[in-house]
Motif scaffolding. Structure first.
Motif, PDB file in Angstrom:
ATOM      1  N   ALA A  17     -22.547 -12.791  31.600  1.00  0.00           N
ATOM      2  CA  ALA A  17     -21.251 -13.149  30.970  1.00  0.00           C
ATOM      3  C   ALA A  17     -20.482 -14.143  31.886  1.00  0.00           C
ATOM      4  O   ALA A  17     -19.665 -14.800  31.068  1.00  0.00           O
ATOM      5  CB  ALA A  17     -20.565 -11.711  31.127  1.00  0.00           C
ATOM      6  N   GLN A  32     -20.954 -17.573  29.771  1.00  0.00           N
ATOM      7  CA  GLN A  32     -20.557 -17.548  28.375  1.00  0.00           C
ATOM      8  C   GLN A  32     -19.310 -17.866  28.087  1.00  0.00           C
ATOM      9  O   GLN A  32     -18.325 -17.131  28.946  1.00  0.00           O
ATOM     10  CB  GLN A  32     -21.088 -16.344  27.797  1.00  0.00           C
ATOM     11  CG  GLN A  32     -22.688 -15.793  27.906  1.00  0.00           C
ATOM     12  CD  GLN A  32     -22.972 -14.639  27.218  1.00  0.00           C
ATOM     13  OE1 GLN A  32     -22.301 -13.555  27.468  1.00  0.00           O
ATOM     14  NE2 GLN A  32     -23.922 -14.627  26.474  1.00  0.00           N
ATOM     15  N   TRP A  86     -22.121  -0.328  29.962  1.00  0.00           N
ATOM     16  CA  TRP A  86     -23.290  -1.160  29.818  1.00  0.00           C
ATOM     17  C   TRP A  86     -24.565  -0.415  29.383  1.00  0.00           C
ATOM     18  O   TRP A  86     -25.219   0.038  30.397  1.00  0.00           O
ATOM     19  CB  TRP A  86     -23.507  -2.069  31.195  1.00  0.00           C
ATOM     20  CG  TRP A  86     -23.713  -3.571  30.768  1.00  0.00           C
ATOM     21  CD1 TRP A  86     -24.810  -3.997  30.122  1.00  0.00           C
ATOM     22  CD2 TRP A  86     -22.635  -4.639  30.985  1.00  0.00           C
ATOM     23  NE1 TRP A  86     -24.441  -5.619  30.003  1.00  0.00           N
ATOM     24  CE2 TRP A  86     -23.017  -5.717  30.437  1.00  0.00           C
ATOM     25  CE3 TRP A  86     -21.190  -4.524  31.270  1.00  0.00           C
ATOM     26  CZ2 TRP A  86     -22.415  -6.882  30.373  1.00  0.00           C
ATOM     27  CZ3 TRP A  86     -20.482  -5.352  31.367  1.00  0.00           C
ATOM     28  CH2 TRP A  86     -21.112  -6.850  30.836  1.00  0.00           C
ATOM     29  N   GLY A 142     -25.052  -1.448  23.693  1.00  0.00           N
ATOM     30  CA  GLY A 142     -24.274  -2.334  23.933  1.00  0.00           C
ATOM     31  C   GLY A 142     -23.246  -2.415  25.177  1.00  0.00           C
ATOM     32  O   GLY A 142     -23.413  -1.538  25.837  1.00  0.00           O
ATOM     33  N   THR A 170     -19.389  -2.889  26.958  1.00  0.00           N
ATOM     34  CA  THR A 170     -17.765  -2.897  26.532  1.00  0.00           C
ATOM     35  C   THR A 170     -17.122  -2.627  27.916  1.00  0.00           C
ATOM     36  O   THR A 170     -17.620  -2.075  28.715  1.00  0.00           O
ATOM     37  CB  THR A 170     -17.557  -1.534  25.792  1.00  0.00           C
ATOM     38  OG1 THR A 170     -18.056  -1.596  24.777  1.00  0.00           O
ATOM     39  CG2 THR A 170     -15.933  -1.686  25.594  1.00  0.00           C
ATOM     40  N   GLU A 176     -16.962 -10.627  23.022  1.00  0.00           N
ATOM     41  CA  GLU A 176     -18.437 -10.953  22.782  1.00  0.00           C
ATOM     42  C   GLU A 176     -18.617 -12.597  22.733  1.00  0.00           C
ATOM     43  O   GLU A 176     -17.613 -13.131  22.689  1.00  0.00           O
ATOM     44  CB  GLU A 176     -19.020 -10.621  21.282  1.00  0.00           C
ATOM     45  CG  GLU A 176     -19.105  -8.988  21.302  1.00  0.00           C
ATOM     46  CD  GLU A 176     -19.730  -8.318  20.086  1.00  0.00           C
ATOM     47  OE1 GLU A 176     -20.197  -9.399  19.235  1.00  0.00           O
ATOM     48  OE2 GLU A 176     -19.994  -7.303  19.797  1.00  0.00           O
ATOM     49  N   SER A 177     -19.741 -13.178  23.235  1.00  0.00           N
ATOM     50  CA  SER A 177     -20.001 -14.310  23.457  1.00  0.00           C
ATOM     51  C   SER A 177     -20.708 -14.892  21.944  1.00  0.00           C
ATOM     52  O   SER A 177     -21.304 -14.365  21.193  1.00  0.00           O
ATOM     53  CB  SER A 177     -20.803 -14.850  24.499  1.00  0.00           C
ATOM     54  OG  SER A 177     -21.275 -16.148  24.507  1.00  0.00           O
ATOM     55  N   SER A 178     -20.287 -16.180  21.622  1.00  0.00           N
ATOM     56  CA  SER A 178     -20.745 -16.980  20.618  1.00  0.00           C
ATOM     57  C   SER A 178     -22.191 -17.866  20.795  1.00  0.00           C
ATOM     58  O   SER A 178     -22.814 -18.145  19.984  1.00  0.00           O
ATOM     59  CB  SER A 178     -19.766 -17.823  19.971  1.00  0.00           C
ATOM     60  OG  SER A 178     -19.451 -18.804  20.918  1.00  0.00           O
TER      61      SER A 178
END
Length: 295
Positions: free
Chosen positions: A120, A123, A146, A227, A229, A243-245
């Protein structure tokens, strides 16, 4: 920069090798692995050389990327640093605090650059969000979940011996800490308990800035529930980690950029080996709490 890859497992095949071979400022010079045949296969796939002798590879490169279990990574990172190779490492840095301190000591003694790949932090959207929330600073509490389905779904990491031994605390715990620490500050006290299915762990962190955070970590979540959060609550209200692209390969390319910059400028990256050691220390403290848990 000439870089070698140490490791041939799923993460090396899926992320490390594609990112290194596709990076415009790197010469992907070779692969070494504990399984010679796997090293040859991975090297052939990416048009580079396989090395049977690790010291021979270290003598030929300026840096190494490591995709190995933490207890193996730490020992080889010390060896590579003493060969004056810059270090692009994976999380967790080491399996014990003692091993982590040895890596940091070798980095400081030799002056090599180091970057630990916390996904993370490399990103664009999560990285920008972390910086923004850290600048705001007035947070009351945070909640991080997580949840992975490594042991319940069709994961290539399900057979990983170190993940079976160390569980979610050491596998996905570093990701959660890499987000929380720059926002809420260092941790001065940890409590932890193993409640729930499989390797599920819950931890409560007391941060030096006065905020608290709670973590729920698991590799045994149902696939539909998996997922990540992270939620922050404070004077500014409530905000969630975006979220990352970009995928992990792109993020690893950014981590490589960070290593190149640190090697060129001599300025340490925020996710260097010293930060990796601090994460390891907090994980070890939580692990000690779990060992005292009567359940």
């Amino acid at each position: 920069m000439r870089i070698g890859l140490l490791g041939t497992g799923p993460w090396a095949r899926m992320v490390h090798a594609p990112a290194l071979s596709g990076h415009g400022e790197l010469d992907f010079a070779g692969v070494w692995g504990r399984r010679t045949a796997a090293a040859k296969d991975l090297a052939e796939r990416h048009g580079t050389h396989a090395y049977d002798d690790l010291d021979a590879l270290l003598a030929e490169v300026d840096a190494v990327a490591v995709a190995l279990p933490p207890h193996v990574q730490a020992d080889l990172a010390v060896r590579a640093a003493r060969a004056h190779c810059h270090l692009l490492l994976d999380k967790p840095l080491a399996a014990t605090v003692e091993q982590g301190r040895a890596v940091v000591g070798a980095v400081r003694e030799t002056g090599v650059a180091s970057v630990v790949f916390f996904t993370a932090r490399f990103q664009p959207e999560p990285e920008a969000w972390i910086a923004e929330q850290a600048a705001w600073g007035d947070w009351f509490t945070a909640r991080a979940q997580w949840l992975g389905a490594v042991f319940t779904g069709d994961s290539p990491f399900a057979a990983s011996p170190w993940r079976r031994e160390k569980g979610a605390l050491w596998d996905v715990g570093p990701h959660a800490l890499s987000v929380l620490l720059p926002v809420l500050g260092d941790v001065q006290r940890v409590t932890a308990a193993a409640y729930g299915p499989g390797d599920t762990v819950h931890a409560v962190l007391d941060h030096v800035g006065g905020a608290s955070s709670t973590l729920t970590l698991s590799l045994t979540a149902p696939p539909a529930a998996a997922g990540a959060t992270v939620e922050l609550r404070g004077e500014a209200g409530v905000t969630l980690l975006p979220e990352s692209s970009e995928d992990a390969v792109a993020a690893y390319g950014r981590a490589t950029d960070a290593l190149l910059a640190a090697a060129r400028t001599g300025r340490p990256h925020p996710c260097d080996a010293a930060f990796g050691l601090r994460v390891t220390e907090i994980l070890a403290a939580a692990e000690a709490e779990l060992a005292r848990d009567p359940d």
